[in-house]
Write a protein that holds these residues in place. Structure first.
Motif, mmCIF file in Angstrom:
data_model
loop_
_atom_site.group_PDB
_atom_site.id
_atom_site.type_symbol
_atom_site.label_atom_id
_atom_site.label_comp_id
_atom_site.label_asym_id
_atom_site.label_seq_id
_atom_site.Cartn_x
_atom_site.Cartn_y
_atom_site.Cartn_z
ATOM 1 N N PRO A 198 -44.058 25.870 49.742
ATOM 2 C CA PRO A 198 -45.461 26.372 50.043
ATOM 3 C C PRO A 198 -45.632 27.855 49.307
ATOM 4 O O PRO A 198 -44.511 28.903 49.108
ATOM 5 N N ALA A 199 -46.799 28.102 48.789
ATOM 6 C CA ALA A 199 -46.871 29.301 48.506
ATOM 7 C C ALA A 199 -48.151 30.126 48.960
ATOM 8 O O ALA A 199 -49.566 30.187 48.972
ATOM 9 N N PRO A 200 -47.935 30.498 50.222
ATOM 10 C CA PRO A 200 -49.280 31.131 51.222
ATOM 11 C C PRO A 200 -49.966 32.171 50.444
ATOM 12 O O PRO A 200 -51.465 32.254 51.046
ATOM 13 N N ALA A 201 -49.485 32.604 49.640
ATOM 14 C CA ALA A 201 -50.321 34.103 48.875
ATOM 15 C C ALA A 201 -51.548 33.216 48.244
ATOM 16 O O ALA A 201 -52.452 33.982 47.692
ATOM 17 N N PHE A 202 -51.310 31.876 47.931
ATOM 18 C CA PHE A 202 -52.692 31.447 47.090
ATOM 19 C C PHE A 202 -53.980 31.050 48.170
ATOM 20 O O PHE A 202 -54.716 30.817 48.143
ATOM 21 N N ALA A 203 -53.399 31.116 49.705
ATOM 22 C CA ALA A 203 -54.330 30.496 50.536
ATOM 23 C C ALA A 203 -56.305 31.561 50.185
ATOM 24 O O ALA A 203 -56.812 30.592 51.097
ATOM 25 N N THR A 204 -55.765 32.365 50.149
ATOM 26 C CA THR A 204 -57.386 33.091 49.736
ATOM 27 C C THR A 204 -57.720 33.322 48.701
ATOM 28 O O THR A 204 -58.116 34.036 48.258
ATOM 29 N N ARG A 205 -56.576 32.623 47.598
ATOM 30 C CA ARG A 205 -56.977 32.549 46.363
ATOM 31 C C ARG A 205 -57.802 31.651 45.638
ATOM 32 O O ARG A 205 -57.758 30.285 46.105
ATOM 33 N N ARG A 206 -59.314 31.286 44.593
ATOM 34 C CA ARG A 206 -60.045 30.009 44.688
ATOM 35 C C ARG A 206 -58.800 29.605 43.272
ATOM 36 O O ARG A 206 -58.527 30.228 42.513
ATOM 37 N N MET A 207 -58.640 28.217 43.716
ATOM 38 C CA MET A 207 -58.063 27.705 43.294
ATOM 39 C C MET A 207 -58.136 26.572 42.079
ATOM 40 O O MET A 207 -59.733 25.927 42.557
ATOM 41 N N PRO A 208 -58.145 26.357 41.043
ATOM 42 C CA PRO A 208 -59.204 24.760 39.800
ATOM 43 C C PRO A 208 -59.246 23.145 40.899
ATOM 44 O O PRO A 208 -58.362 23.291 41.968
ATOM 45 N N PRO A 209 -59.775 22.879 40.464
ATOM 46 C CA PRO A 209 -60.544 22.147 41.494
ATOM 47 C C PRO A 209 -59.559 21.372 40.694
ATOM 48 O O PRO A 209 -59.113 20.788 39.470
ATOM 49 N N GLU A 210 -59.638 19.753 41.463
ATOM 50 C CA GLU A 210 -58.840 18.715 41.677
ATOM 51 C C GLU A 210 -57.183 19.040 40.810
ATOM 52 O O GLU A 210 -56.045 18.608 39.190
ATOM 53 N N ASP A 211 -56.260 19.343 41.377
ATOM 54 C CA ASP A 211 -55.549 20.137 40.941
ATOM 55 C C ASP A 211 -54.198 19.889 42.168
ATOM 56 O O ASP A 211 -54.638 19.630 43.115
ATOM 57 N N PRO A 212 -53.436 18.855 41.666
ATOM 58 C CA PRO A 212 -52.720 17.914 42.868
ATOM 59 C C PRO A 212 -51.559 18.686 43.438
ATOM 60 O O PRO A 212 -51.639 17.927 44.021
ATOM 61 N N GLN A 213 -51.163 19.822 42.636
ATOM 62 C CA GLN A 213 -50.175 20.407 43.777
ATOM 63 C C GLN A 213 -50.900 21.045 44.722
ATOM 64 O O GLN A 213 -50.084 21.719 45.249
ATOM 65 N N ARG A 214 -52.108 21.771 44.774
ATOM 66 C CA ARG A 214 -52.295 22.573 45.631
ATOM 67 C C ARG A 214 -52.063 21.969 47.541
ATOM 68 O O ARG A 214 -51.790 22.937 48.198
ATOM 69 N N PRO A 215 -52.365 20.908 47.784
ATOM 70 C CA PRO A 215 -51.632 20.701 48.654
ATOM 71 C C PRO A 215 -49.862 21.002 49.729
ATOM 72 O O PRO A 215 -49.666 21.178 50.676
ATOM 73 N N PHE A 216 -49.236 21.515 48.163
ATOM 74 C CA PHE A 216 -48.136 21.509 48.798
ATOM 75 C C PHE A 216 -47.861 23.252 48.286
ATOM 76 O O PHE A 216 -47.026 24.001 49.202
ATOM 77 N N LEU A 217 -48.658 23.516 47.229
ATOM 78 C CA LEU A 217 -49.025 25.018 47.320
ATOM 79 C C LEU A 217 -49.644 25.978 48.393
ATOM 80 O O LEU A 217 -49.132 26.956 48.671
ATOM 81 N N VAL A 218 -50.232 25.281 49.241
ATOM 82 C CA VAL A 218 -51.148 25.812 50.523
ATOM 83 C C VAL A 218 -51.501 24.750 51.264
ATOM 84 O O VAL A 218 -52.611 24.319 50.992
ATOM 85 N N PRO A 219 -49.919 24.747 52.205
ATOM 86 C CA PRO A 219 -49.929 23.610 52.749
ATOM 87 C C PRO A 219 -51.226 23.726 54.097
ATOM 88 O O PRO A 219 -51.163 24.764 54.278
ATOM 89 N N HIS A 220 -52.401 22.961 54.118
ATOM 90 C CA HIS A 220 -53.275 23.096 55.320
ATOM 91 C C HIS A 220 -53.998 24.235 55.245
ATOM 92 O O HIS A 220 -53.942 25.277 55.629
ATOM 93 N N GLY A 221 -54.134 24.622 54.026
ATOM 94 C CA GLY A 221 -54.966 25.930 53.157
ATOM 95 C C GLY A 221 -56.934 25.814 53.344
ATOM 96 O O GLY A 221 -57.216 25.480 53.825
ATOM 97 N N PRO A 222 -57.048 26.701 53.851
ATOM 98 C CA PRO A 222 -58.648 26.971 53.823
ATOM 99 C C PRO A 222 -59.265 26.267 52.828
ATOM 100 O O PRO A 222 -59.127 26.831 51.893
ATOM 101 N N VAL A 223 -60.340 25.834 52.920
ATOM 102 C CA VAL A 223 -61.274 25.644 51.798
ATOM 103 C C VAL A 223 -62.209 26.794 51.507
ATOM 104 O O VAL A 223 -62.676 27.341 51.847
ATOM 105 N N MET A 224 -62.050 27.066 50.096
ATOM 106 C CA MET A 224 -62.122 27.907 49.307
ATOM 107 C C MET A 224 -63.885 28.545 49.510
ATOM 108 O O MET A 224 -63.864 26.653 48.639
#
Length: 279
Positions: free
Chosen positions: A251-277
């Motif tokens: 998990p990478a909480p630092a990514f929680a406030t950064r816009r991530m690419p759409p359809e990124d299958p890693q996002r739920p693990f990089l940002v568990p319960h992260g906000p929708v950007m």
């Protein structure tokens, strides 16, 4: 409720055939009731159903994203990274663990039946060919019917065995994991008959033989999932998830406030319960 939904209907031409109508309606009703029992983040939710003489429809969650085959096609060289492939396989295993616990087998897992939404969450679609393990009604089995996609179907499914359990789906997960990492399913032939023969008799290729550098644990798991005999595969979807867990991205909480690419299958693990950007 002014909520966008997806509506799936039984094909009108199928219902028009008298010999198929009763079986199709019975299977559709079974799907609606079985799918409605599932409540898991990695499975599309079923909201409602209508089964009458004129209308047969299933109302489901509308997933905002793209199918896994599009994700793979858009990847470099048509291959996902080990982190992304493991992330997808882990989410599939998580969803399947809930389905199998409810006594359901999907039997048609393939890239077109799997979506990655814009948050990176993997969703299993289309339980229309689901098998209720406790169901013993022979009238719901159609002689000569081919269930599932041949490229990802287990030997037991292709062999017409009636008693399928969750390990048939785990074989499909192995095929999908191989496809994500190598860019193609493990077996391929000139036609369906040759492909079926390979699933039934040919030893599964190892990822390293396909030029893919993966951790030994991922290689061993992928190979075990493709075992011909169900008893030689992992015993459950939860076991598959446990085997994949050490290779999931941290998990990478630092990514929680950064816009991530759409359809990124890693996002739920990089940002568990992260906000929708914002888009």
């Amino acid at each position: 409720m002014e909520r966008p939904v997806a509506v799936k209907t039984v094909a009108a031409d199928l219902l028009a055939l008298p010999d198929w109508r009763r079986t199709a309606l019975a299977r559709f009703e079974r799907e609606a009731k079985a799918a409605a029992r599932l409540d898991h983040a990695n499975i599309t939710a079923v909201y409602d159903a209508a089964i009458t003489e004129d209308v047969c429809c299933l109302v489901m969650q509308l997933v905002d994203g793209t199918t896994l085959d599009n994700v793979i096609d858009c990847a470099d060289d048509g291959r996902l990274s080990v982190l992304a492939a493991v992330s997808v396989a882990a989410q599939l295993s998580s969803g399947l663990s809930a389905a199998h616990a409810a006594g359901l087998v999907h039997r048609d897992l393939k890239p077109q039946n799997i979506m990655v939404d814009t948050s990176g969450l993997v969703k299993i679609l289309d339980f229309c060919l689901v098998k209720v393990l406790s169901d013993t009604d022979p009238q719901l089995t159609i002689t000569g019917e081919t269930l599932g996609n041949v490229a990802y179907a287990s030997p037991a499914l292709l062999g017409g065995e009636k008693s399928l359990d969750g390990r048939s789906d785990l074989y499909a997960v192995g095929c999908l994991l191989h496809h994500m990492l190598t860019g193609r399913p493990p077996f391929h032939g000139e036609g369906p008959a040759e492909l079926v023969t390979q699933h039934l008799t040919a030893p599964p290729p190892r990822l390293t033989d396909c030029g893919v550098d993966v951790p030994a644990g991922v290689q061993d798991l992928a190979h075990a999932l493709l075992a011909k005999r169900p008893e030689d595969r992992p015993g459950s979807a939860a076991d598959v998830y446990e085997a994949l867990a050490p290779y999931l991205p941290a998990p990478a909480p630092a990514f929680a406030t950064r816009r991530m690419p759409p359809e990124d299958p890693q996002r739920p693990f990089l940002v568990p319960h992260g906000p929708v950007m914002p888009r």
